[in-house]
Design an enzyme around this catalytic site. Structure first.
Site, short mmCIF file in Angstrom:
data_model
loop_
_atom_site.label_atom_id
_atom_site.label_comp_id
_atom_site.label_asym_id
_atom_site.label_seq_id
_atom_site.Cartn_x
_atom_site.Cartn_y
_atom_site.Cartn_z
N ASN A 7 -7.64 5.76 -22.03
CA ASN A 7 -6.58 6.28 -21.17
C ASN A 7 -5.26 5.88 -21.82
OD1 ASN A 7 -4.77 6.86 -19.17
ND2 ASN A 7 -5.81 5.68 -17.56
N ARG A 90 -9.14 10.36 -20.84
CA ARG A 90 -8.46 10.83 -19.63
C ARG A 90 -7.30 11.71 -20.08
NH1 ARG A 90 -4.15 7.90 -15.77
NH2 ARG A 90 -4.23 9.43 -14.12
N HIS A 179 -4.79 12.66 -9.86
CA HIS A 179 -5.73 11.62 -9.42
C HIS A 179 -7.11 12.21 -9.11
CE1 HIS A 179 -2.21 9.00 -7.72
NE2 HIS A 179 -2.48 8.64 -8.96
N ARG A 240 8.44 6.41 -6.64
CA ARG A 240 8.70 7.83 -6.38
C ARG A 240 8.69 8.06 -4.88
NH1 ARG A 240 3.78 9.87 -9.86
NH2 ARG A 240 3.45 7.65 -10.10
N GLU A 385 -12.33 5.24 -11.96
CA GLU A 385 -12.12 6.47 -12.72
C GLU A 385 -12.83 6.42 -14.07
OE1 GLU A 385 -7.74 7.85 -11.87
OE2 GLU A 385 -7.92 5.72 -11.45
#
Ligand code: AMP
Length: 399
Positions: A7, A90, A179, A240, A385
């Site tokens: 990743n 990923r 996600h 965010r 993940e």
């Protein structure tokens, strides 16, 4: 079969090496601050953590360091890098091209490059990782697993913005969702925990970490999701702010001395929990500061939960019937306060928390936290993940 998952961020590489015979993790680690004087590698294997001194200019150097650690005489876990039969990458943005994992070939690389326009900060480092792995592990099968793929089942009613339709056709402006690997993993785990087939279940999965998103899942398929064209929309996150009036940007551009670039920087990196509290983007700090009486930290937590609850309600209305609500991600897995506030006073909607069970969730534990008479099961499920990337890679290696 040994499978490496990778990743890549702009200056980092996260990795795990799996033995797929029993899905055990042989080694994992994080390489950070690539291209700076302070490159650091934290490598975990055989129950120990090592931090060898290193230098790396780019992802290619970085992957070289990682592979050297995996075969290292003292803390390595394999003898030769050729033992790695496949690499699962990923990739954040698969646009409309990809609805599942794919073996990487020149056509796939071109498609990922095209999607990079939509997520330059993510897809370019992902591509750098793919190139580095192709060079260093020439004999291994390379597979791309996309964050957006799980949401490829969204229908137009959920993914088209109420904007000029030509913007979708000309510029690809639509909700893509992110996600996906995490939402897909916890949905499958929820089905296992509930002892029912996934394709019979309606679920709401809340991934609450540094980035936060929530998905409405009907019979195992994503039907709505809070993130949009980019991962900036939806829930309140660490830095965010999620949903907001688009007019804010134009108001600030006209009435402040900030450039569009500066406004964007603030929206991405100085908003959310950090922006409201002025203190931190970390939920642990926010909860602590709130308990210590800091008003803006308390407000940040309340706004975070208020937004989350609004989405839970909206997705219950969309799905009609809901079998389970799943909390995952660093906040979802670890914050009993956030979970209990998010479902407070929803008994009439079928959600009844078992307060003691909620408080007693151990780190890394999957647990049901709803009361026995709760119509909607409330679950905490640690996301994984990397494992899903490794499983999807394995599934493609044979084909
Ligand atoms: P992730 O992106 O999934 O690794 O989640 C990272 C975030 O999880 C951190 O920024 C923290 O805000 C949050 N987190 C981790 N542990 C806790 C905890 N015990 N309580 C509240 N939040 C936590």
């Amino acid at each position: 079969m040994k499978i490496l998952t990778i990743n890549c961020g702009s200056s980092s590489i996260k990795y795990q090496l799996f033995d797929m015979a029993d899905e055990s993790v042989l080694a994992k680690g994080l390489l950070e601050r690539l291209g700076t004087e302070q490159v650091s590698l934290c490598h975990q294997a055989k129950g120990a953590v090592v931090q060898p001194s290193c230098s790396a200019e780019d992802h290619r150097d970085g992957l070289g360091l990682i592979l050297a650690s995996l075969v290292h005489r003292d803390y390595g876990v394999i003898e030769r890098i050729e033992q790695i039969k496949a690499v699962g990458h990923r990739v954040v943005h698969g646009g409309e091209e990809f609805s599942g994992a794919v073996r990487i070939d020149p056509k796939v690389i071109r498609a990922i490059e095209n999607c990079a326009q939509l997520a330059p900060l993510h897809n370019r480092p992902n591509l750098a990782g793919i190139t580095a792995a192709q060079m260093a592990l020439g004999s291994a099968v390379q597979v791309a697993v996309f964050d957006t793929a799980f949401h490829s089942t969204l229908k137009k009613v959920a993914f088209i913005y109420a904007l000029p339709y030509e913007w979708y056709e000309q510029y690809g402006i639509r909700r893509y969702g992110f996600h996906g690997t995490s939402h897909q993993y916890v949905a499958a785990s929820a089905a296992e925990m509930l002892g029912r087939p996934l394709n019979e279940l309606n679920l709401i999965t809340a991934h609450l970490g540094n980035g936060c998103s929530i998905t409405a899942i009907r019979r195992g398929k994503s039907v709505d999701h809070s993130m949009g064209l980019t991962p900036a929309e939806g829930l309140v996150m660490g830095t965010r702010g999620g949903d907001m009036d688009p007019a804010i940007v134009f108001h600030l551009a006209a009435n402040s001395d900030m450039s569009l670039e500066q406004i964007n920087e603030a929206l991405q990196h100085r908003s959310g929990l950090l922006g409201i509290s002025g203190l931190s983007n970390d939920m642990r700090d926010i909860v602590q500061a709130g308990e210590d009486g800091q008003e803006r930290a308390r407000l940040a937590l309340e706004i975070f939960v208020h937004r989350l609850k609004k989405y839970i309600g909206a997705y219950m209305a969309l799905l009609g019937e809901v079998d389970g609500l799943v909390f995952t991600g660093g906040i979802g897995e670890n914050s009993a306060v956030v979970r209990s506030k998010a479902v407070a006073n929803l008994e009439r909607f079928g959600l009844r928390l078992d307060g003691k069970a909620n408080e007693a969730v151990a780190q890394g534990q999957a647990k049901e936290i709803s009361a026995a008479d709760s119509e909607v099961k409330i679950l905490v499920i640690p996301t994984n993940e990397e494992l899903l990337i490794a499983r999807q890679t394995l599934a493609l290696v044979g084909s």
